[in-house]
Scaffold this motif. Structure first.
Motif, PDB file in Angstrom:
ATOM      1  N   UNK A   1     -20.861 -34.791 -59.482  1.00  0.00           N
ATOM      2  CA  UNK A   1     -21.601 -33.553 -59.803  1.00  0.00           C
ATOM      3  C   UNK A   1     -21.376 -33.179 -61.262  1.00  0.00           C
ATOM      4  N   UNK A   2     -22.366 -32.531 -61.869  1.00  0.00           N
ATOM      5  CA  UNK A   2     -22.376 -32.323 -63.313  1.00  0.00           C
ATOM      6  C   UNK A   2     -21.662 -31.044 -63.743  1.00  0.00           C
ATOM      7  N   UNK A   3     -21.200 -31.082 -64.990  1.00  0.00           N
ATOM      8  CA  UNK A   3     -20.745 -29.891 -65.706  1.00  0.00           C
ATOM      9  C   UNK A   3     -21.803 -29.567 -66.747  1.00  0.00           C
ATOM     10  N   UNK A   4     -22.329 -28.352 -66.725  1.00  0.00           N
ATOM     11  CA  UNK A   4     -23.447 -27.995 -67.605  1.00  0.00           C
ATOM     12  C   UNK A   4     -23.149 -26.686 -68.325  1.00  0.00           C
ATOM     13  N   UNK A   5     -24.000 -26.382 -69.315  1.00  0.00           N
ATOM     14  CA  UNK A   5     -23.889 -25.119 -70.058  1.00  0.00           C
ATOM     15  C   UNK A   5     -25.280 -24.504 -70.179  1.00  0.00           C
TER      16      UNK A   5
ATOM     17  N   UNK B   1     -21.568 -28.718 -60.507  1.00  0.00           N
ATOM     18  CA  UNK B   1     -20.282 -28.212 -60.013  1.00  0.00           C
ATOM     19  C   UNK B   1     -19.730 -27.100 -60.904  1.00  0.00           C
ATOM     20  N   UNK B   2     -19.863 -27.249 -62.228  1.00  0.00           N
ATOM     21  CA  UNK B   2     -19.297 -26.277 -63.171  1.00  0.00           C
ATOM     22  C   UNK B   2     -20.372 -25.817 -64.149  1.00  0.00           C
TER      23      UNK B   2
ATOM     24  N   UNK C   1     -26.277 -14.568 -58.525  1.00  0.00           N
ATOM     25  CA  UNK C   1     -24.883 -14.551 -58.046  1.00  0.00           C
ATOM     26  C   UNK C   1     -24.777 -15.112 -56.626  1.00  0.00           C
ATOM     27  N   UNK C   2     -25.688 -14.698 -55.750  1.00  0.00           N
ATOM     28  CA  UNK C   2     -25.645 -15.167 -54.364  1.00  0.00           C
ATOM     29  C   UNK C   2     -25.833 -16.688 -54.283  1.00  0.00           C
ATOM     30  N   UNK C   3     -26.705 -17.230 -55.153  1.00  0.00           N
ATOM     31  CA  UNK C   3     -26.905 -18.685 -55.175  1.00  0.00           C
ATOM     32  C   UNK C   3     -25.636 -19.382 -55.666  1.00  0.00           C
ATOM     33  N   UNK C   4     -25.004 -18.852 -56.719  1.00  0.00           N
ATOM     34  CA  UNK C   4     -23.769 -19.442 -57.255  1.00  0.00           C
ATOM     35  C   UNK C   4     -22.668 -19.416 -56.200  1.00  0.00           C
ATOM     36  N   UNK C   5     -22.596 -18.305 -55.468  1.00  0.00           N
ATOM     37  CA  UNK C   5     -21.561 -18.185 -54.433  1.00  0.00           C
ATOM     38  C   UNK C   5     -21.825 -19.153 -53.286  1.00  0.00           C
TER      39      UNK C   5
ATOM     40  N   UNK D   1     -18.413 -23.363 -59.980  1.00  0.00           N
ATOM     41  CA  UNK D   1     -17.305 -22.924 -60.823  1.00  0.00           C
ATOM     42  C   UNK D   1     -17.887 -22.386 -62.128  1.00  0.00           C
ATOM     43  N   UNK D   2     -18.014 -21.070 -62.233  1.00  0.00           N
ATOM     44  CA  UNK D   2     -18.607 -20.425 -63.409  1.00  0.00           C
ATOM     45  C   UNK D   2     -17.509 -20.070 -64.393  1.00  0.00           C
TER      46      UNK D   2
END
Length: 488
Positions: free
Chosen positions: A1-5, A71-72, A92-96, A101-102
């Motif tokens: 899974x990716x780490x993105x910005x 993932x992040x 927020x609900x989607x992230x949760x 990992x925000x």
């Protein structure tokens, strides 16, 4: 899974905003030994003006999160994701849900938490974010107003002017303005009687520069614009501001006002001799005794005089409109007088007062309970922030969530009671209006409201050429009466 910005700046005025966000994300990713696989950038995109779906980079990011490919997420602050409270909570609900990992790169930004108390905190912060955005908008609007009134930014200019953003000055196109001056001069004369004549005159004036094809609508728009006498108008959020720009004026106020008179005269609609609509107040209520079908409205023209009837053509029933409506109205008055004699009004008032008192008492009890929970929420939220023990924090989180749910339930109960009280008041006003109509004999008032009255009170009127049988919307009261057919 990716780490993105994810990076976003609102306008192209913030020159270093994207690069600053990128550098902070990379610095923090090095510290945490996380390699950023992909960057999502919304450049010069306002989160206030654009919805989530209109911000392409954010939309792609959310789709990737939905597909569980991320993932992040590195992001500068919460307000980069959204300034609208509802939109932020949706994200927020989607992230949760996807357990993202925000990591916020801005200093002092409170970490995101996926817990019952955390959701309450995010709800509070969403409101703060939205208010900050509104304050930014207010400051921008105040700047626009100040610059407009100081003559720095005149706003959108009409035909004949252009604005140079580099020098912040307005340039006049004298060739175009000569056409506008010609229009004002001709509109002020008594020889032109319509916009179409003015357009035709403009078309045949070969010596006038023609860089566009004029329409009557365009001519109206030009003549109505106060910019040509040096007055600019700015409408911002419903507030209308005026400012004088003398360098823009090509006509004086007197000539401009004459042009407005010309527009007003040419805009006057032709008078149409319309007959007032005839209201058949008993339409659908008069029933033929023979065929059980409603009588239909009918107009008779004799000796250039109109007479209005209800009729059943098949059974030769024809009764004059005003006669039957007056008889039914008299019967309605008698109907209500009978009800009033039986203390209807007192019974109704007693019923209403008892129910209002009961509902108000219930509402007061619920509001007291609501306020008590509000105080508990504030106290326990403060305790949660100060608590260092994780087990105690978990207990407080559960308590906060329970209190929050209970408060929402009480809020719904209060709304329901308010609606019931409003319905009681509406019922009272409706009854008063019907009673007042029965004692108010001013013709225009009765004519306007008679149809509504009959529809509310009368169930049906069964008749033939000689008798009438009225049934009211009441189980015990009917009226039988002789009807004289005065029209053969």
């Amino acid at each position: 899974m990716k780490t993105v910005a994810y990076y976003r700046r609102s306008t192209n005025i913030q020159e270093n905003s994207i690069e600053m966000q990128r550098q902070m994300a990379r610095n923090l990713s090095y510290q945490k030994a996380l390699l950023i696989d992909e960057e999502y950038v919304d450049d010069a995109v306002s989160s206030r003006k654009k919805t989530i779906k209109e911000r392409q980079a954010l939309q792609r990011l959310l789709i990737e999160i939905e597909k569980e490919k991320i993932q992040t997420l590195f992001v500068y602050k919460r307000d980069r994701l959204a300034r609208n409270a509802l939109e932020y909570l949706e994200i927020y609900h989607l992230l949760r849900e996807k357990k993202i990992n925000v990591i916020f790169t801005a200093e002092n930004e409170v970490p995101i938490q996926y817990s019952p108390a955390g959701e309450l905190i995010e709800l509070l912060m969403a409101g703060v974010i939205q208010r900050e955005g509104e304050q930014i908008v207010e400051r921008i609007q105040e700047t626009i107003k100040a610059n407009f009134q100081r003559g720095i930014t005149p706003g959108n200019l009409p035909y004949g002017y252009c604005y140079d953003r580099n020098t912040k000055t307005v340039h006049r196109n004298e060739e175009q303005l000569s056409v506008v001056k010609f229009l004002f001069d001709q509109a002020a004369t008594d020889t032109i009687s319509s916009i179409k004549e003015l357009k035709n005159l403009l078309d045949i004036q070969n010596e006038i520069p023609q860089d566009k094809k004029w329409s009557t609508q365009m001519i109206k728009k030009v003549l109505a614009n106060p910019t040509y006498m040096g007055e600019r108008v700015l409408n911002i959020s419903g507030e209308v501001l005026k400012s004088h720009y003398q360098q823009l004026a090509i006509v004086d106020e007197k000539l401009w006002l004459k042009a407005q008179q010309f527009l007003e005269q040419t805009a006057k609609p032709r008078l149409i001799n319309e007959q007032p609509a005839i209201i058949y107040s008993l339409a659908g209520l008069l029933i033929c005794k023979e065929c059980k079908q409603p009588l239909t409205p009918f107009t008779s023209n004799r000796n250039n005089q109109q007479t209005f009837f209800y009729r059943c053509k098949e059974h030769s029933i024809k009764i004059e409109k005003n006669l039957i409506e007056a008889k039914v109205l008299d019967a309605c008055k008698e109907f209500f007088q009978t009800l009033l004699k039986s203390n209807l009004q007192k019974l109704f008032d007693r019923y209403q007062q008892a129910n209002e008192q009961k509902l108000q008492q219930e509402k007061n009890n619920i509001e007291n309970e609501f306020d008590a929970i509000e105080r508990q929420l504030i106290t326990k939220t403060e305790k949660w922030f100060q608590e260092t023990s994780e087990p105690e924090k978990e207990k407080l989180q559960i308590q906060l969530l329970t209190l929050y749910d209970k408060q929402e339930n009480l809020r719904k109960q209060i709304e329901k009671i308010n609606q019931e009280i409003a319905e009681l008041q509406t019922l009272k006003h409706l009854m008063k209006s019907k009673l007042s109509l029965l004692v108010y004999d001013e013709p225009s008032y009765v004519e306007t409201n008679l149809k509504s009255l009959f529809q509310d009170i009368v169930k049906e009127v069964v008749l033939n050429s000689y008798t009438m049988h009225i049934t009211f919307k009441h189980p015990f009261l009917t009226v039988k009466e002789a009807v004289v057919d005065e029209v053969s």
